[in-house]
Design a protein around this motif. Sequence first.
Motif, short mmCIF file in Angstrom:
data_model
loop_
_atom_site.label_atom_id
_atom_site.label_comp_id
_atom_site.label_asym_id
_atom_site.label_seq_id
_atom_site.Cartn_x
_atom_site.Cartn_y
_atom_site.Cartn_z
N HIS A 168 9.04 -5.14 8.01
CA HIS A 168 8.17 -4.29 8.79
C HIS A 168 8.13 -2.94 8.07
CE1 HIS A 168 7.12 -2.66 13.05
NE2 HIS A 168 6.08 -2.74 12.27
N VAL A 204 6.40 0.09 7.87
CA VAL A 204 5.48 1.03 8.50
C VAL A 204 6.15 2.40 8.57
CG1 VAL A 204 4.33 -0.72 9.88
CG2 VAL A 204 6.30 0.49 10.82
N TYR A 228 3.69 -4.49 4.53
CA TYR A 228 2.33 -4.15 4.91
C TYR A 228 1.87 -2.91 4.15
CZ TYR A 228 -1.76 -3.05 7.69
OH TYR A 228 -3.04 -2.79 8.07
N SER A 229 2.75 -2.00 4.04
CA SER A 229 2.45 -0.68 3.50
C SER A 229 2.37 -0.69 1.97
CB SER A 229 3.56 0.25 3.97
OG SER A 229 3.34 1.56 3.59
N ARG A 231 1.40 -7.13 -0.26
CA ARG A 231 0.98 -6.25 0.83
C ARG A 231 -0.49 -6.46 1.14
NH1 ARG A 231 -2.25 -1.86 -0.54
NH2 ARG A 231 -2.34 -1.35 -2.75
N ARG A 232 -0.88 -5.98 2.29
CA ARG A 232 -2.27 -6.00 2.73
C ARG A 232 -3.02 -4.93 1.95
NH1 ARG A 232 -6.78 -6.25 3.49
NH2 ARG A 232 -7.96 -6.17 5.40
#
Length: 171
Positions: A40, A42, A80-81, A112-113
Amino acid sequence: MMGLDIKYWNAAVDYDVKRQVDRTENFAFLYKKVMFVGLHMVTNSDANETMARLEDNIEWVASNVDKYWKNIDAIFVMGYSRLLAKENAPFYDAMVTKKQTEWNDKLLVYARRASDSGMTRNVGGVENFVELKVGNEWPIMDVRVRTGGGWMAKLDYRDVMELNDDDEEAA
């Protein structure tokens, strides 16, 4: 959100999926000599919480790699970051240090996105450190990590249209 891997995806029961005790959103499992680690990644308005999360994420990756060291050819981290975002510098710096010292014979991938798909090899000049950007686009991205054979694990990706079974065998 917890338990989605089991509720909607039966394959999770086929793996020994570990969860981080204090951050149960983080997970890890070993599959065919690849250590998959989900984080996670973020930030939030509380700088202390962001730093604590990054430190926990660093520890989670390192402890899983250490635990399965002899069975790993590649470390595939999913966050994600953006890896090179200023707020992620402690995580990035720790991964670079680990890659250059302890993990120098392993492929390290950070997925990652992103707005568009792509791959950056040798991130920051570090050999076999790859940032994989997964875009929300069509065709979808097919990612393959190849291990074994006495060479450094390899990462390839391609955009995939719908394939027939015969096409997949030829690929």
